[in-house]
Motif scaffolding. Structure first.
Motif, PDB file in Angstrom:
ATOM      1  N   SER A 227      15.180 -26.234  32.096  1.00  0.00           N
ATOM      2  CA  SER A 227      13.991 -26.100  31.257  1.00  0.00           C
ATOM      3  C   SER A 227      13.408 -27.086  30.424  1.00  0.00           C
ATOM      4  O   SER A 227      12.228 -27.244  30.186  1.00  0.00           O
ATOM      5  CB  SER A 227      14.059 -24.640  30.375  1.00  0.00           C
ATOM      6  N   LEU A 228      14.269 -27.806  29.671  1.00  0.00           N
ATOM      7  CA  LEU A 228      13.899 -28.895  28.859  1.00  0.00           C
ATOM      8  C   LEU A 228      13.330 -30.043  29.618  1.00  0.00           C
ATOM      9  O   LEU A 228      12.522 -30.801  29.338  1.00  0.00           O
ATOM     10  CB  LEU A 228      15.295 -29.556  28.127  1.00  0.00           C
ATOM     11  N   LEU A 229      13.935 -30.432  30.915  1.00  0.00           N
ATOM     12  CA  LEU A 229      13.284 -31.398  31.735  1.00  0.00           C
ATOM     13  C   LEU A 229      11.973 -31.072  32.070  1.00  0.00           C
ATOM     14  O   LEU A 229      11.050 -31.847  32.365  1.00  0.00           O
ATOM     15  CB  LEU A 229      14.404 -31.616  33.014  1.00  0.00           C
ATOM     16  N   ASP A 230      11.922 -29.746  32.303  1.00  0.00           N
ATOM     17  CA  ASP A 230      10.587 -29.285  32.920  1.00  0.00           C
ATOM     18  C   ASP A 230       9.204 -29.540  31.907  1.00  0.00           C
ATOM     19  O   ASP A 230       8.135 -30.001  32.177  1.00  0.00           O
ATOM     20  CB  ASP A 230      10.321 -27.764  33.428  1.00  0.00           C
ATOM     21  N   LYS A 231       9.790 -29.078  30.567  1.00  0.00           N
ATOM     22  CA  LYS A 231       8.831 -29.123  29.481  1.00  0.00           C
ATOM     23  C   LYS A 231       8.409 -30.679  29.231  1.00  0.00           C
ATOM     24  O   LYS A 231       7.539 -31.194  28.936  1.00  0.00           O
ATOM     25  CB  LYS A 231       9.307 -28.586  28.299  1.00  0.00           C
ATOM     26  N   SER A 232       9.821 -31.707  29.156  1.00  0.00           N
ATOM     27  CA  SER A 232       9.675 -32.982  29.077  1.00  0.00           C
ATOM     28  C   SER A 232       8.967 -33.779  29.946  1.00  0.00           C
ATOM     29  O   SER A 232       7.967 -34.746  29.650  1.00  0.00           O
ATOM     30  CB  SER A 232      11.054 -33.572  28.856  1.00  0.00           C
ATOM     31  N   SER A 233       8.926 -33.485  31.319  1.00  0.00           N
ATOM     32  CA  SER A 233       8.250 -33.992  32.298  1.00  0.00           C
ATOM     33  C   SER A 233       6.730 -33.890  32.114  1.00  0.00           C
ATOM     34  O   SER A 233       5.976 -34.848  32.073  1.00  0.00           O
ATOM     35  CB  SER A 233       8.723 -33.510  33.752  1.00  0.00           C
ATOM     36  N   ALA A 234       6.224 -32.856  31.727  1.00  0.00           N
ATOM     37  CA  ALA A 234       4.733 -32.473  31.404  1.00  0.00           C
ATOM     38  C   ALA A 234       4.430 -33.215  30.141  1.00  0.00           C
ATOM     39  O   ALA A 234       3.276 -33.702  30.288  1.00  0.00           O
ATOM     40  CB  ALA A 234       4.647 -30.882  31.377  1.00  0.00           C
TER      41      ALA A 234
ATOM     42  N   ASP B  40      20.110 -27.817  42.311  1.00  0.00           N
ATOM     43  CA  ASP B  40      20.791 -29.052  41.960  1.00  0.00           C
ATOM     44  C   ASP B  40      21.919 -28.976  41.063  1.00  0.00           C
ATOM     45  O   ASP B  40      22.180 -30.087  40.420  1.00  0.00           O
ATOM     46  CB  ASP B  40      19.410 -29.882  41.122  1.00  0.00           C
ATOM     47  N   GLY B  41      22.340 -27.960  40.768  1.00  0.00           N
ATOM     48  CA  GLY B  41      23.805 -27.925  39.991  1.00  0.00           C
ATOM     49  C   GLY B  41      23.310 -28.167  38.502  1.00  0.00           C
ATOM     50  O   GLY B  41      24.230 -28.268  37.439  1.00  0.00           O
ATOM     51  N   LEU B  42      22.156 -28.070  37.790  1.00  0.00           N
ATOM     52  CA  LEU B  42      22.086 -28.369  36.699  1.00  0.00           C
ATOM     53  C   LEU B  42      21.781 -27.194  35.685  1.00  0.00           C
ATOM     54  O   LEU B  42      21.738 -25.920  36.192  1.00  0.00           O
ATOM     55  CB  LEU B  42      20.648 -29.025  36.396  1.00  0.00           C
ATOM     56  N   ASP B  43      22.190 -27.187  34.505  1.00  0.00           N
ATOM     57  CA  ASP B  43      22.272 -26.119  33.481  1.00  0.00           C
ATOM     58  C   ASP B  43      20.863 -25.486  33.536  1.00  0.00           C
ATOM     59  O   ASP B  43      20.047 -26.367  33.197  1.00  0.00           O
ATOM     60  CB  ASP B  43      22.819 -26.490  32.167  1.00  0.00           C
ATOM     61  N   PRO B  44      20.758 -24.191  33.318  1.00  0.00           N
ATOM     62  CA  PRO B  44      19.447 -23.776  33.292  1.00  0.00           C
ATOM     63  C   PRO B  44      18.644 -24.149  32.028  1.00  0.00           C
ATOM     64  O   PRO B  44      17.165 -24.297  31.910  1.00  0.00           O
ATOM     65  CB  PRO B  44      19.494 -22.229  33.293  1.00  0.00           C
ATOM     66  N   GLY B  45      19.343 -24.201  30.956  1.00  0.00           N
ATOM     67  CA  GLY B  45      18.599 -24.622  29.691  1.00  0.00           C
ATOM     68  C   GLY B  45      18.282 -25.957  29.653  1.00  0.00           C
ATOM     69  O   GLY B  45      16.950 -26.274  29.330  1.00  0.00           O
ATOM     70  N   PHE B  46      19.192 -26.840  30.547  1.00  0.00           N
ATOM     71  CA  PHE B  46      18.535 -28.322  30.668  1.00  0.00           C
ATOM     72  C   PHE B  46      17.576 -28.322  31.436  1.00  0.00           C
ATOM     73  O   PHE B  46      16.601 -29.262  31.505  1.00  0.00           O
ATOM     74  CB  PHE B  46      19.889 -29.131  31.219  1.00  0.00           C
TER      75      PHE B  46
END
Length: 895
Positions: free
Chosen positions: A717-724, A709-715
């Motif tokens: 990780s943030l999205l995965d944690k935020s989604s949960a 998806d072309g997203l930054d790896p750090g971002f």
């Protein structure tokens, strides 16, 4: 579009011979000429130039070229036409007269095709700044902002204006109309316009009010001097009806117009009013007349014809007089748009006097030269032998000086008058705006000038007596007797007024004939249907305004959409062109007037807050808009729609690409369903993902995480944690018992599931327009994955407690279909109206069972209020901290 500039006329050999070589492209032409190419015709030269298109120049190179042009004596020919040497470079994004101190403003940019390829530095400089060392005025006015086309300047009669080529002037045409005033014709002629028959191509119209159906035929490059539905303001009966409605809401605050009876329907009420007091009388008028036609002061019942449509107003028998004569004021208000409502008041106006000294004696009521102030009537007083000299007229400047000499503060009187005018427009704006929405696709093509009559009583209270659609009846020479007399005072007021109105209209050079259908109007606001992003933001902030009981939230300006930017850019450019017009609404001090509107309108809220924040230093806001313009923000709406397709839109074909965008890897799309119900039924027919299932979860998880998806790896990780985190806040942090009680839902697992889906939808709705497309999709899929895992766990616990198995294919099919339907339905209802949203609530939350309408209305209010509240929170705050506590909505109290 052809690479040739719209400043090209018919270029002959003389143009080539007289041109000076001051640019790379001219050098190329000179080289070609040395090889015998000078004999090429214009078409060949244009093709040659297209093969040698110059590169984009820097600001420093632009300055150097301009200096070289000046040094080389690069001037227009004797006729003021632009020569070939001026037709060289890409168009200026800024005029040299820009108010910004940023030298980078002088850059080459790309105007929309609507500007007609204004594409060279020298020609643009000449048309924007006029001819050096002469009295010739510029033909164009540059925008304050990069990428916004310049507008045509207008002047009064006798002004010498830089003349563009015949290719441009051939398109500067105005529709002929018998009501086109002479001062307007003179202003148009000064800027090289030609008045043509209405059957020919024209870009401007000033005349009678069009039929509503005619507005549908107008093109985006045209300007017309009326709003469809303006009769709600221009007719005295409609104006009174709207003001009366406001009086019912706000009482004496809208005591701005004498009480009016609409005949023949209210004839009995009028007769009763007159019979109660022998000294009472009314002023009788036709509802849509002008120039004093059919007006009389009377109390005789025989004057009230049983079938005639008339308005009868309480007569103000204590008018303020000057030199014992009654007078009124003719003011001019300009409204460029209704969304947002903007009202300008012209600095000058006319003070019109009655011919004879005023008397309250009842025997004088029939004397029109004493009780009526219309100039069309009183100019005949000398001819009829009742006056020994022509009736006088004053300008407003003279009147304000008269008040100051008497010790009265003219500023206080002017403020009262301005408030009266603002209230009148607020009372009428909603029906006009709704009428316009039905018949006009491009909202920027309409504008209107209104003539407003004001009478001051002995207490210096201004009374609104109505007005006319526009200045036509005052300014037209062929019909209006007031200008037919040719008084210098009339001309001194109305000629500059005509010039300022046309400048305020912001008229662009029209596109070439071949580009009419492809012209770019993406920098203009109110250009067709609004995008998804704009609809969501508007609905959220309007609800937030209601929820805060009429208090503006400064965060409304925190994140400007593309449409917001276009609206504010138009407004700031408009202020620059206002001339002798004064903006009276909105200003930094008109926020209390927002409560007068029939309904809050997002554009009004945004512009009001903008005015408040710009009061200390307007340059700060202009600089912010300029940065957005340089980033291409004016045209980002199309890009946003492409990145974030409206996959909840049930009115469009739900193709496989949109289906996969929304549902990810959970299921595939049915073949071309038509609406929400068909979509839902088609999905229910498909076998759902068999959750729980370790293999499916593992496969889905790997597919989700490995997707490029072309997203930054750090971002990521943030999205995965935020989604949960966001999911669990949507599932656990709202007051479930309280919502069940308020919404009339049973305390069941199914109620929790439906309410959780509703909160997930609200969280995603608030974030949809803030995140880039791939980031939003990752967050959405993460929340849905967390939901299915959590539901799996909860169902397992309930199944053990109840000794049941609730993970059957039938149960999962219903839950899977319900979550899809919920998202479709809520999104469709939220983007439309409360009625549609209530239907979505009934289908998704109450499963089409019998429900109390009060409960459904509570849910609708809760949805709108909560999404509005989420809109005010920062994106970073939601992603990092989640929603630890949901907003408490007062309307849900059941006590």
């Amino acid at each position: 579009m052809s690479d040739s500039s719209i400043f090209h006329g018919s270029l002959g050999s003389s143009d080539v011979e007289n041109s000076a070589s001051v640019s790379s492209e001219d050098s190329l032409l000179e080289d070609a000429s040395s090889r015998g190419d000078r004999r090429r015709d214009v078409a060949s030269a244009v093709r040659f130039r297209r093969r040698h298109r110059p590169r984009r120049l820097s600001a420093a190179e632009v300055a150097a070229i301009n200096e070289a042009a000046a040094a080389a004596g690069d001037t227009a020919d004797d006729t003021g036409m632009c020569g070939l040497t001026e037709l060289v470079h890409a168009c200026l994004a800024k005029s040299s007269s820009s108010t910004s101190n940023d030298e980078n403003h002088m850059v080459y940019g790309t105007f929309p095709i609507i500007a007609g390829s204004l594409c060279n530095a020298s020609a643009m400089s000449r048309l924007l700044a006029g001819t050096a060392n002469s009295s010739t005025q510029p033909f164009l006015r540059g925008s304050l902002f990069t990428g916004v086309p310049p507008t045509i300047r207008f002047y009064t009669k006798g002004t010498k204006v830089t003349k563009p080529t015949r290719k441009i002037t051939s398109r500067l045409t105005w529709c002929h109309n018998s009501l086109l005033p002479i001062v307007m014709r003179q202003t148009l002629a000064a800027s090289h316009f030609t008045v043509v028959d209405e059957t020919l191509f024209h870009i401007g119209y000033w005349g009678r009010h069009l039929k509503s159906s005619q507005y549908k035929t107008l093109k985006p490059y045209q300007k017309v001097n009326h709003f469809p539905g303006a009769f709600h303001i221009g007719r005295k009966d409609r104006l009174w009806m709207h003001i009366l409605n406001q009086q019912k809401r706000f009482g004496e605050e809208f005591d701005i117009m004498p009480f009016t009876y609409l005949l023949p329907d209210e004839r009995d009420n009028l007769v009763n009013y007159l019979e109660e007091d022998a000294n009472r009388h009314v002023i009788l008028k036709p509802p849509a007349s002008a120039r004093g036609t059919g007006i009389q002061v009377t109390r005789k019942q025989k004057d009230f014809a049983p079938t005639a449509q008339l308005v009868a107003q309480h007569y103000i028998d204590r008018p303020l007089t000057i030199n014992n004569a009654k007078f009124d004021l003719r003011l001019y208000a300009y409204v460029p748009t209704l969304e947002p409502l903007r009202v300008y008041l012209y600095d000058q106006g006319l003070v019109r006097f009655a011919s004879l000294p005023y008397s309250k004696c009842l025997s004088t009521l029939s004397n029109k030269y004493m009780h009526l102030t219309n100039y069309s009537i009183n100019k005949k007083a000398e001819e009829d032998g009742v006056a020994d000299q022509p009736v006088p007229k004053w300008t407003l400047t003279h009147l304000w000086q008269y008040f100051e000499n008497r010790g009265e503060k003219s500023e206080v009187i002017r403020e009262k008058i301005e408030n009266t005018i603002i209230k009148a427009f607020i009372a009428c704006e909603k029906p006009v705006r709704e009428h316009m929405a039905r018949y006009v696709q491009h909202g920027f093509i309409c504008h209107e000038l209104f003539g407003i009559d004001i009478l001051l009583d002995e207490d210096l209270k201004p009374w609104l007596f109505g007005g006319e659609y526009d200045i036509i009846s005052i300014m037209k020479v062929n019909i209006s007797p007031s200008l037919h007399s040719g008084t210098p005072l009339d001309i001194s007021v109305k000629a500059p007024l005509a010039k300022d109105v046309l400048n305020m209209a912001g008229i662009y050079v029209p596109p070439e004939a071949d580009d009419m259908d492809t012209a770019d109007y993406s920098t203009r606001p109110r250009n067709g249907p609004k995008g998804r992003e704009q609809i969501i933001k508007e609905a959220s902030w309007v609800e937030a305004y209601r929820d805060e009981l009429g208090e503006l939230n400064p965060k409304i300006l925190k994140r400007l959409t593309a449409e917001d930017t276009r609206m504010l850019v138009e407004f700031e450019d408009e202020l620059k062109r206002c001339g002798d017009f004064k903006l009276i609404f909105p200003t930094a001090h008109t926020q209390p007037m927002l409560r007068y509107f029939a309904e809050p309108l997002y554009a009004n809220l945004l512009l009001q807050q903008w005015q408040i924040e710009q009061e200390p230093d307007r340059e700060v806001g202009i600089s912010r808009l300029e940065r957005l313009c340089r980033q291409g923000h004016l045209r980002q709406q199309i890009e946003i729609e492409e990145k974030n397709p409206s996959f909840f839109d049930a009115t469009t074909t739900f193709d496989a690409e949109k289906r996969s965008t929304f549902c990810g890897f959970y299921s595939q799309a049915p073949p071309e369903p038509k609406n929400v119900e068909e979509i839902t039924q088609a999905l229910l027919r498909e076998p759902p993902s068999r959750l729980p299932g370790a293999i499916i979860r593992l496969a889905n998880g790997l597919k989700f995480r490995m997707q490029k998806d072309g997203l930054d790896p750090g971002f990521k990780s943030l999205l995965d944690k935020s989604s949960a985190q966001l999911y669990h806040h949507c599932a656990d942090n709202y007051d479930f018992p309280k919502l069940c009680e308020a919404f009339g839902l049973p305390d069941y697992m199914s109620s929790w599931y439906k309410l959780t889906l509703m909160h997930i939808w609200m969280a995603l709705m608030s974030l949809h327009n803030r995140l880039e497309g791939q980031a939003y999709l990752r967050l959405q899929r993460g929340m849905l994955s967390s939901m299915w895992l959590d539901v799996d766990s909860r169902l397992a616990i309930i199944g053990q407690e109840e000794n049941q198995v609730l993970t059957s294919q039938s149960d999962m099919k219903k839950m899977h279909g319900l979550h899809l339907q919920t998202f479709f339905e809520y999104d469709e209802g939220f983007l439309k109206d409360d009625k549609t949203l209530a239907g979505a609530v009934w289908r998704c939350l109450y499963m089409q069972r019998e429900a109390d309408p009060i409960h459904i209305l509570r849910v609708v209010h809760y949805l709108r209020a909560t999404v509005a509240w989420l809109e005010t929170r920062e994106t970073s705050e939601i992603l990092a901290q989640g929603i630890s506590e949901w907003k408490q909505v007062p309307a849900l109290e059941t006590s």
